[in-house]
Design an enzyme around this catalytic site. Structure first.
Site, PDB file in Angstrom:
ATOM      1  N   HIS B  59     -43.400  21.877   4.314  1.00  9.23           N
ATOM      2  CA  HIS B  59     -43.854  21.940   5.998  1.00  9.23           C
ATOM      3  C   HIS B  59     -43.243  20.159   6.638  1.00  9.23           C
ATOM      4  O   HIS B  59     -43.536  19.304   5.870  1.00  9.23           O
ATOM      5  CB  HIS B  59     -45.362  21.505   5.172  1.00  9.23           C
ATOM      6  CG  HIS B  59     -45.669  23.171   4.923  1.00  9.23           C
ATOM      7  ND1 HIS B  59     -45.203  24.151   5.535  1.00  9.23           N
ATOM      8  CD2 HIS B  59     -46.029  23.260   3.512  1.00  9.23           C
ATOM      9  CE1 HIS B  59     -46.240  25.156   4.734  1.00  9.23           C
ATOM     10  NE2 HIS B  59     -46.178  24.557   3.586  1.00  9.23           N
ATOM     11  N   LEU B  60     -42.774  20.015   6.950  1.00  8.99           N
ATOM     12  CA  LEU B  60     -41.447  19.197   8.321  1.00  8.99           C
ATOM     13  C   LEU B  60     -42.524  19.075   9.091  1.00  8.99           C
ATOM     14  O   LEU B  60     -42.133  18.390  10.029  1.00  8.99           O
ATOM     15  CB  LEU B  60     -40.403  19.314   7.919  1.00  8.99           C
ATOM     16  CG  LEU B  60     -39.228  19.069   6.913  1.00  8.99           C
ATOM     17  CD1 LEU B  60     -37.988  19.249   6.806  1.00  8.99           C
ATOM     18  CD2 LEU B  60     -40.290  18.266   5.629  1.00  8.99           C
ATOM     19  N   ASN B  91     -44.374  27.227   9.480  1.00  6.33           N
ATOM     20  CA  ASN B  91     -45.638  26.907  10.320  1.00  6.33           C
ATOM     21  C   ASN B  91     -45.387  26.024  11.708  1.00  6.33           C
ATOM     22  O   ASN B  91     -46.330  24.910  10.964  1.00  6.33           O
ATOM     23  CB  ASN B  91     -46.566  27.049   9.808  1.00  6.33           C
ATOM     24  CG  ASN B  91     -46.645  26.046   8.513  1.00  6.33           C
ATOM     25  OD1 ASN B  91     -46.168  25.438   8.083  1.00  6.33           O
ATOM     26  ND2 ASN B  91     -47.876  25.854   7.867  1.00  6.33           N
ATOM     27  N   HIS B 181     -46.504  34.038   0.473  1.00  2.00           N
ATOM     28  CA  HIS B 181     -48.338  33.590   0.060  1.00  2.00           C
ATOM     29  C   HIS B 181     -48.532  34.600  -0.548  1.00  2.00           C
ATOM     30  O   HIS B 181     -49.085  35.265   0.882  1.00  2.00           O
ATOM     31  CB  HIS B 181     -48.188  32.771   0.971  1.00  2.00           C
ATOM     32  CG  HIS B 181     -49.822  31.682   1.245  1.00  2.00           C
ATOM     33  ND1 HIS B 181     -49.514  30.415   1.061  1.00  2.00           N
ATOM     34  CD2 HIS B 181     -50.727  31.894   0.849  1.00  2.00           C
ATOM     35  CE1 HIS B 181     -51.321  29.966   1.261  1.00  2.00           C
ATOM     36  NE2 HIS B 181     -51.531  31.671   0.827  1.00  2.00           N
ATOM     37  N   HIS B 234     -45.199  29.173  -4.436  1.00  2.00           N
ATOM     38  CA  HIS B 234     -46.716  28.623  -5.135  1.00  2.00           C
ATOM     39  C   HIS B 234     -47.508  29.645  -5.999  1.00  2.00           C
ATOM     40  O   HIS B 234     -48.483  29.218  -6.001  1.00  2.00           O
ATOM     41  CB  HIS B 234     -46.997  27.410  -4.293  1.00  2.00           C
ATOM     42  CG  HIS B 234     -47.482  28.742  -2.929  1.00  2.00           C
ATOM     43  ND1 HIS B 234     -48.182  29.664  -3.040  1.00  2.00           N
ATOM     44  CD2 HIS B 234     -47.360  28.409  -1.859  1.00  2.00           C
ATOM     45  CE1 HIS B 234     -48.414  29.909  -1.743  1.00  2.00           C
ATOM     46  NE2 HIS B 234     -47.950  28.858  -0.522  1.00  2.00           N
ATOM     47  N   ASP B 307     -43.828  22.079  -1.752  1.00  2.00           N
ATOM     48  CA  ASP B 307     -45.277  22.583  -0.932  1.00  2.00           C
ATOM     49  C   ASP B 307     -45.413  21.115  -0.070  1.00  2.00           C
ATOM     50  O   ASP B 307     -46.835  21.553   0.018  1.00  2.00           O
ATOM     51  CB  ASP B 307     -46.208  23.263  -1.787  1.00  2.00           C
ATOM     52  CG  ASP B 307     -46.755  24.393  -0.373  1.00  2.00           C
ATOM     53  OD1 ASP B 307     -46.874  24.185   0.545  1.00  2.00           O
ATOM     54  OD2 ASP B 307     -47.557  24.865  -1.129  1.00  2.00           O
ATOM     55  N   GLY B 326     -53.016  20.711   1.145  1.00  2.00           N
ATOM     56  CA  GLY B 326     -52.223  20.391   1.101  1.00  2.00           C
ATOM     57  C   GLY B 326     -51.669  19.046   0.847  1.00  2.00           C
ATOM     58  O   GLY B 326     -52.762  18.155   1.226  1.00  2.00           O
TER      59      GLY B 326
END
Lengths: 331, 430
Positions: B59-60, B91, B181, B234, B307, B326
């Site tokens: 997730h950047l 997202n 997911h 995951h 993740d 997270g």
């Protein structure tokens, strides 16, 4: 894993009462013994002593409460402490402030002790990790409510002398009850046997290892109990699909006049309040001679005086702070 | 200007050997041999030279949540962790569900130190209702679609997306990958950690393992029905691993990843009430941790993913329910995989590099054997060096690592991205 429910904080900077978990019999008895002293003060014509004069107790309630807050405020004032109140509803929390910022601001006003209530488990522990002040957990979500358990133990002890060997049923929504979790720990630590009585949906998902027995029917055990502890049932449990209706719940679990009559004559009826008459307890049962519900309210002030005095007046740590600790001494 | 990595033990999908690696100005490996010397020489003695790592799940946060991370800082952390390619989750804000956002992510990625591989959402706004323009996105080069953060709840829509994806493979040049997911929201709603003994004790409402397992079961059935390639993100429960193992044995086109935290940490960590341990799917039990490790060892799980989920510090200074889920992962993944997975170094490198490269569709340039002519996307790792984790010292704009203060063994020394040394002696160059 041990059977106890843990209660922990991030560090040991302040002196806290965060939960019954981690306290042993002697810790509990010390508080209950001291409560006798403060109960005596409460019976005086002028029930006030200067023990905490100049100290400030802040009630920091992120979740609505009238009784617990009043009980703490009366306790603090009887000890001559000043009280200030923080209400989440009217605060900057609704403006997006982080809870840590909120706590630091309250600390900056010069409070010495924070009485914290929050709808989420563990919040009092988090607060204790962020401040040098003492923290008393006045209820954290579905986790613990230690002063409630202490006042309940005090009430039982006052009537029976000791909890040793008592058979106590905790009836109702154990799953969502911080009172139940604290009382399971406190009652068993003081030598009582605990039976949880509830529909399967109102029990915690996994209670293997808890020092309790579990039954789903009240009537077969009613005559064998020394005390019943009734938990509040909330209407939203029906919309969540946990029970079909309050009527069906009451039919199986409400302490009615008929059921209370089948209890032993010396058995005791407790409820943390506020009661839902006709749901978990009937008006007749609440006012039966076995009921000690009003004693609980009176004793709540005395127990909270003892707790505030121990934390602010004596500098004692009440119970453990870190995982795995059982008892901490003076700090 | 040529660059030579000297004296390292090369480990790639072809095996092991101790040789120097010369990298030319064109970003390709020019020579592999002994006694090579370049304009710049980096010491790799005592170290392992590997194809660079590929993270299937990062997730950047850009565009939209640049307070927590940017593509540049995320890629820098990736480079420090030995990665040369990161698969960016969609997202973002706006959601990566159209060609314009894909192009923006890719454009920002070109200026970063990793290859950024954009994914796109399966449904518009990731709302699980309307299919994203998958054909347009495939034509823009997107090969992985996911609504990550939530599972796609509607089985009918999931079936349609699977069917539709099978018709796009020819345009992409390889099968389209749908990454799920797995979480049945109706069963997990209102839960903040794994439902079990710990959640019962701590009073934190839980999410049962079955919330994940029911969707794994459903999607395996739909793969059997449609033939789509499904990638399970995951995996966190023992039964999920067992079901994927069975699906693979039946010859179904499924792949799977596991994160480092799901084979190291358990739900007991939540006893601190610190939301740094709050993650989706939640940390599970010892039994699940063992099953994930077994799945990694026997090939049921194809890749170790991070993740990587940065969150600004103030958002974690909240009660457990209100804090976002997270944890950071890019800078710790290699060390944790080496030290805590029970796998040996070549297996760890396969799970971090060439196996995920194949799933991401970048096996022509990442995870490639270290031979002349191959793109120079490499990392040099010291398997014995120890270091202490510090969230504040990380390249990430956030610091939400659950391993704060832990001393780990195994460290990335150099990372080469398209011939450029972007990390030298454990320091990011840009």
């Amino acid at each position: 894993m041990s059977a106890v429910i843990d209660r922990r904080a991030d560090n040991d900077r302040g002196r806290h009462l965060l939960g019954i978990g981690g306290m042993d019999r002697s810790d509990l008895e010390e508080i209950l013994d001291l409560t006798d002293t403060f109960a005596e003060i409460g019976r005086r014509p002028i029930p006030k002593v200067p023990a905490l004069r100049g100290r400030t107790v802040a009630t920091v309630f992120f979740e609505g409460s009238t009784r617990t807050r009043m009980s703490f405020e009366v306790a603090a004032r009887r000890l001559s402490a000043d009280t200030v109140a923080f209400n989440a509803g009217t605060s900057s929390l609704s403006k997006g402030e982080s809870i840590r910022d909120t706590v630091e601001v309250i600390a900056a006003y010069g409070a010495d002790l924070l009485v914290v209530r929050h709808s989420m488990a563990g919040t009092a522990h988090r607060v204790a990790g962020w401040t040098d002040l003492s923290v008393v957990n006045a209820g954290d979500g579905c986790h613990e409510h230690p002063t409630q358990a202490l006042l309940d133990c005090y009430t039982l002890r006052e009537r029976r002398g000791s909890l040793d060997g008592m058979r106590i049923a905790i009836i109702g929504d154990v799953r969502h009850s911080r009172v139940a979790r604290s009382n399971v720990l406190a009652f068993t630590a003081l030598g009582a046997e605990v039976v949880l009585v509830a529909p399967a949906t109102l029990l915690p998902p996994a209670i293997e290892g808890w020092p309790v027995t579990v039954v789903h029917e009240l009537d077969p055990i009613l005559g064998d109990l020394d005390a019943v502890y009734l938990l509040r049932i909330q209407g939203e449990r029906i919309t969540e699909g946990l029970i079909p209706s309050l009527r069906e719940y009451a039919s199986d679990f409400c302490l009615t006049a008929g059921r209370v009559a089948r209890m032993r004559s010396d058995a005791l009826v407790l409820h943390p309040g506020p009661t839902n008459r006709g749901v978990e307890i009937s008006a007749e049962a609440a006012t039966d001679q076995r009921s000690v519900i009003l004693d609980q309210v009176v004793n709540g002030v005395s127990v909270r005086m003892a707790v505030l005095f121990l934390l602010l007046g004596s500098g004692r740590q009440l119970g453990a702070v870190d995982a795995g600790d059982s008892v901490e001494g003076d700090r | 200007m040529s660059l030579v990595l000297r004296g390292g033990r090369i480990i790639d999908s072809g095996g092991e050997r101790i040789l120097d690696v010369e990298i030319g100005e064109d970003g390709l490996i020019a020579a592999v041999g002994t006694g090579l010397t370049g304009d710049v020489n980096l010491d790799a003695s005592g170290c392992v030279v590997s194809p660079g790592f590929v993270d299937l799940h990062a997730h950047l946060r850009e565009p939209g949540l640049e307070e927590a991370e940017t593509i540049q800082t995320g890629a820098r952390g990736g480079s420090l962790g030995g990665y040369t390619a990161l698969v960016a989750m969609p997202n973002t804000d706006p959601t990566t569900d159209c060609v314009a956002v894909v192009e923006q992510v890719r454009s920002l990625g070109r200026r970063s130190t990793c290859e950024i591989i954009p994914t796109a959402a399966m449904t518009l706004r990731r709302d699980g209702v309307d299919m994203a323009p998958m054909g347009e996105l495939v034509d823009a080069g997107v090969g992985i679609f996911t609504d990550d953060g939530t599972g796609l709840q509607d089985p009918r829509l999931m079936r349609r997306i699977m069917e539709y994806s099978t018709g796009l493979g020819r345009r992409l040049g390889r099968p389209v990958v749908l990454a799920q997911h797995c979480e049945v929201a109706a069963l997990s709603a209102g839960g903040y950690m794994h439902e079990g003994e710990w959640s019962s004790r701590l009073g934190i409402p839980g999410q049962p393992a079955e919330a994940e397992e029911l969707m794994v079961m459903r999607d395996i059935a739909l793969v059997r029905m449609t033939g789509a390639h499904l990638h399970f993100q995951h995996l966190s429960t023992a039964s999920s691993v067992a079901m994927v193992r069975g699906a693979k044995a039946a010859g179904l086109p499924v792949t799977a990843e596991a994160t480092t935290h799901h084979f190291i940490l358990t739900d007991a960590a939540c006893a601190s009430y610190d939301p740094v341990f709050k993650v989706h799917p939640p940390l599970r039990t010892d039994v699940d941790v063992r099953a994930i490790r077994e799945g990694l060892a026997d090939g049921t799980i194809d890749a170790i993913a991070t993740d990587h989920a940065p969150h600004a510090p103030h958002t974690k200074e909240m009660p457990f329910d209100q804090a976002p889920a997270g944890m950071l992962g890019l800078e710790t993944a290699f060390s944790l995989a080496l030290g805590d997975s029970g796998l040996d170094l070549p297996e760890v490198l396969a799970l971090l590099s060439w196996r995920p490269a194949a799933i991401a569709g970048v096996a022509d340039r990442h995870g490639v054997p270290v031979v002349p002519g191959a793109p120079a996307n490499l990392c040099v790792v010291d398997p014995d060096e120890t270091w202490t984790v510090s969230g504040a010292a990380m390249a990430s704009l956030s610091s939400n690592t659950p391993y704060e203060g832990r001393t780990l063994r195994g460290r990335v020394r150099h990372t080469i991205r398209a011939g450029e040394p972007v990390v030298v002696d454990g320091e990011a160059r840009r």
